[in-house]
Design an enzyme around this catalytic site. Structure first.
Site, PDB file in Angstrom:
ATOM      1  N   SER A  51       0.812  -1.185   0.000  1.00 50.84           N
ATOM      2  CA  SER A  51       0.000   0.000   0.000  1.00 50.84           C
ATOM      3  C   SER A  51       0.866   1.263   0.000  1.00 50.84           C
ATOM      4  O   SER A  51       1.691   1.452  -0.856  1.00 50.84           O
ATOM      5  CB  SER A  51      -0.911  -0.071   1.225  1.00 50.84           C
ATOM      6  OG  SER A  51      -2.088   0.648   1.014  1.00 50.84           O
TER       7      SER A  51
ATOM      8  N   HIS B  62      -2.744  -1.059  -4.423  1.00 51.13           N
ATOM      9  CA  HIS B  62      -4.200  -1.091  -4.526  1.00 51.13           C
ATOM     10  C   HIS B  62      -4.742   0.338  -4.547  1.00 51.13           C
ATOM     11  O   HIS B  62      -4.024   1.311  -4.337  1.00 51.13           O
ATOM     12  CB  HIS B  62      -4.818  -1.893  -3.366  1.00 51.13           C
ATOM     13  CG  HIS B  62      -4.728  -1.202  -2.035  1.00 51.13           C
ATOM     14  ND1 HIS B  62      -5.760  -1.138  -1.136  1.00 51.13           N
ATOM     15  CD2 HIS B  62      -3.709  -0.524  -1.450  1.00 51.13           C
ATOM     16  CE1 HIS B  62      -5.390  -0.471  -0.046  1.00 51.13           C
ATOM     17  NE2 HIS B  62      -4.135  -0.102  -0.220  1.00 51.13           N
TER      18      HIS B  62
END
Length: 687
Positions: free
Chosen positions: A113, A136
């Site tokens: 992330s 993501h």
């Protein structure tokens, strides 16, 4: 009143953190922190081992700590993080991206992330095969009316655009592909990250153990099964029996005891046992197929592949290039061989002897010398050598189309050349500008003086094209190289120096050649495009005076006052380049807190304390033991070192010929060195 929250954090903890415990207690922060930042000997180490923005520590504190480091040459980061706050993370990304130090990032276990975005700010990202990176889409939540929700959705889209921009700068992947990767919540192994450009260098797998703890596992659907199983709730409570669970009741949630979290030792044991079973199964599947060693290593490195999937990959490989016998009822197919197992084994053994690889205990060629390896490379390919003497046999090993021997020796020699290049003690890389040229034609570089202030554009008026000056500086590539030979006599005598010492010294020499060219620019003072020498009184970059506070300050002021037309450039010197004879004196002058000779008066502070980094270079002693120079920061218009197509390391070529009783090997590098603008450098005669 609406409330907004946004994170780019992965809810994952994994089996990839070093077993050694870490205490992260940055200066002037609470006892718990998600990072530590320390400097020593002009370099700094950053460790991010928790959720970014956690414990109430913000990017503001990070910025303060980074600034407090002062001037550093290298910033090395070690990351094992599930991500964190997107805005704090983007601020940190921008700080690191703009920092002038050389930046290297090691992904110790997980860069998920927002942690993966921060990794993109580094010049080099290094990942073990068993580390992972996850990307993501940003997610978050807000409270409010429909308009608030739509605005928040627009904000998420803008944030995603920023993330894609960071990834694209590092990887070069198209925006559409990056958006697809983010939408799919993509988990990348170390190998996959290198293949897609998220990382630069792949290293051997590290022994890892879980250390992260996150409560957001439920939010991610594509997490590898190995990670999900590792952090599944544990029901083996000491003293418990395997009795059926009681029927659900309306007992208040507060009265239901929370599941016991597994200990670190339990997690490590579970991870080790699970991974050992997987690897044992894969090894068993490949036991009778040694020719597929590369596929086996790929399976072992990918935690999503078990023994069953490995067998499918073996069958698929065996089926490549075959034709069904049903389609050829009268045909007979006979094939016997071992793929490239012999060549790979010989390569591994020679690499180990040359110091470029580890010994393989199960390598059947570990006891062979070079002469025996040459013979093996022929015999194991079915090439007859019964009537050949040793000189003929070794020569055939070099030249036969079925033999890998010559290419193997070339690879080993190339490793030695690169080792020599990388370990050479050269100073020019610390302050010169690295460039790239696509051919050997003369190129022109735009200097600091080619742009004046931007012109005002009145309302409704058109923008105008700037006119570049005619004084662009020229730079062109040249080729530098030497030959050495790997002779048949050297192979028969098992002389490894032809593969190690000599190529390594040529690597040293290649880098030294570039250093010679760089410092020759300073000492020979070439003419610029205006017909005047690089260092000239008309350029405002030539002074006098022995090394002292006054002389150095005069040079500093001269650089700060340089102009482009009427616009002040405000160039700050970052480096003092001096002969070795002046190194101690320069350090005393610059690092002292007071002016020499005035120590008794505590009120007289050193006005140039730590204003620049001292770089001593012995080539300058040959020209003058007194002259010294100032240079602007790395990447500014000082001296450019350009390489053909950005290939900034030497490479070697090999050719079989009549003039050498073996193989002639050529080490070459294509580079060009030229001054870019007189404003970025300053010289004092030292007299």
């Amino acid at each position: 009143m609406k409330k907004t929250q946004m994170h780019l954090a992965v809810a994952a903890a994994m089996l990839l953190a070093p077993q050694a415990s870490l205490t992260l207690t940055p200066t002037n922060k609470p006892e718990k922190s998600w990072y530590s930042l320390k400097a020593q000997n002009g370099n700094a180490e950053l460790m991010i081992y928790d959720e970014i923005g956690g414990w109430g520590i913000s990017a503001r504190q990070f910025a303060s700590d980074l600034q407090a480091l002062g001037k550093i040459g290298t910033l090395t980061a070690r990351i094992h993080s599930p991500g964190g706050d997107v805005f704090e993370g983007m601020a940190i990304y921008n700080m690191i991206k703009g920092h002038p130090a050389h930046k290297v990032c090691h992904i110790d276990g997980l860069a998920a992330s927002m942690a993966s975005v921060i990794a993109m700010a580094f010049d080099e990202v290094i990942m073990p095969e068993n580390a992972m990176m996850m990307v993501h889409k940003p997610w978050g939540g807000t409270l409010g009316d429909a308009d608030d929700m739509r605005k928040y959705a627009d904000l998420l889209d803008k944030v995603e655009g920023n993330l894609v921009g960071a990834y694209q700068q590092k990887t070069g992947l198209p925006e559409d592909e990056l958006h697809t990767l983010l939408a799919a919540e993509t988990w990348l192994t170390g190998r996959e990250a290198v293949e897609k450009g998220f990382a630069n260098t792949l290293t051997e797998p590290l022994q890892m153990a879980a250390s992260l703890n996150s409560k957001r596992l439920k939010d991610f659907t594509n997490m590898p099964e190995a990670l999900k199983k590792l952090f599944a709730p544990q029901g083996n409570v000491p003293g418990a029996t395997n009795t059926p669970a009681p029927a659900a009741t309306n007992t208040p949630a507060a009265s239901v005891p929370a599941p016991t979290s597994p200990s670190q030792a339990d997690i490590q044991a579970a991870a080790a046992a699970m991974n050992k079973d997987r690897i044992d199964g894969i090894n068993a599947a490949f036991a009778t197929f040694p020719q597929f060693a590369d596929i086996k290593n790929t399976c072992i490195a990918d935690t999503n592949i078990d023994a069953s999937k490995a067998k499918d990959m073996i069958l698929a490989k065996l089926g490549e290039g075959t034709t069904s016998l049903a389609a050829q009822p009268n045909s007979v197919i006979i094939h016997a061989g071992n793929g490239n197992l012999v060549g790979d084994s010989i390569r591994a053994h020679v690499m180990n002897r040359a110091g470029h690889g580890e010994a393989q205990k199960d390598n059947a060629y570990n006891s062979y010398n070079l002469r025996e390896l040459a013979r093996a490379s022929l015999v194991d390919r079915g090439i007859g050598i019964a009537n050949l003497n040793p000189m003929q046999m070794v020569g055939l090993a070099f030249t036969h189309s079925s033999s890998d021997f010559g290419n193997i020796l070339l690879d080993v020699a190339n490793k030695s050349v690169l080792m020599g290049w990388e370990t050479a003690e050269e100073t020019f890389e610390r302050w010169t500008k690295k460039g790239q040229l696509g051919d050997f034609k003369i190129a022109k570089r735009v200097g600091l003086g080619d742009f004046n202030s931007l012109r005002e554009v009145r309302e409704g008026a058109e923008y105008k094209y700037i006119t570049l000056g005619d004084r662009a500086e020229q730079i062109a590539l040249a080729t530098y190289g030497e030959l050495f030979s790997i002779t048949r006599q050297a192979i028969i005598n098992d002389d490894m120096s032809m593969l190690t010492d000599i190529p390594m010294k040529m690597g040293f020499a290649a880098k030294g050649t570039i250093g010679d060219l760089v410092y020759a620019v300073l000492t020979q003072n070439p003419k610029m495009s205006d017909g005047k020498a690089l260092f000239h009184s008309d350029h405002g970059n030539l002074g006098s005076g022995a090394a002292s506070v006054a002389a150095l300050d005069a040079g500093r002021q001269a650089m700060r006052k340089q102009k482009s037309g009427t616009r002040h450039l405000n160039i700050r010197p970052e480096f003092v380049l001096c002969p070795v004879a002046l190194e101690t004196t320069m350090n005393q002058i610059i690092k002292s807190s007071s002016v020499k000779g005035a120590d008794v008066n505590a009120g007289i502070a050193n006005p140039i304390q730590n204003f620049a980094e001292v770089i001593a270079e012995s080539r300058l002693d040959d020209a003058s033991a007194a002259a010294w120079y100032l240079a602007a920061g790395q990447g500014r218009d000082t001296i450019e070192v350009a390489y053909l197509d950005g290939m900034d390391t030497p490479y070697i070529e090999q050719q079989q010929g009549f003039t050498v009783d073996g193989v002639a090997t050529k080490v070459r590098i294509d580079a060009g060195v030229a001054p870019l603008d007189h404003r970025g450098v300053y010289k004092s005669s030292g007299q």
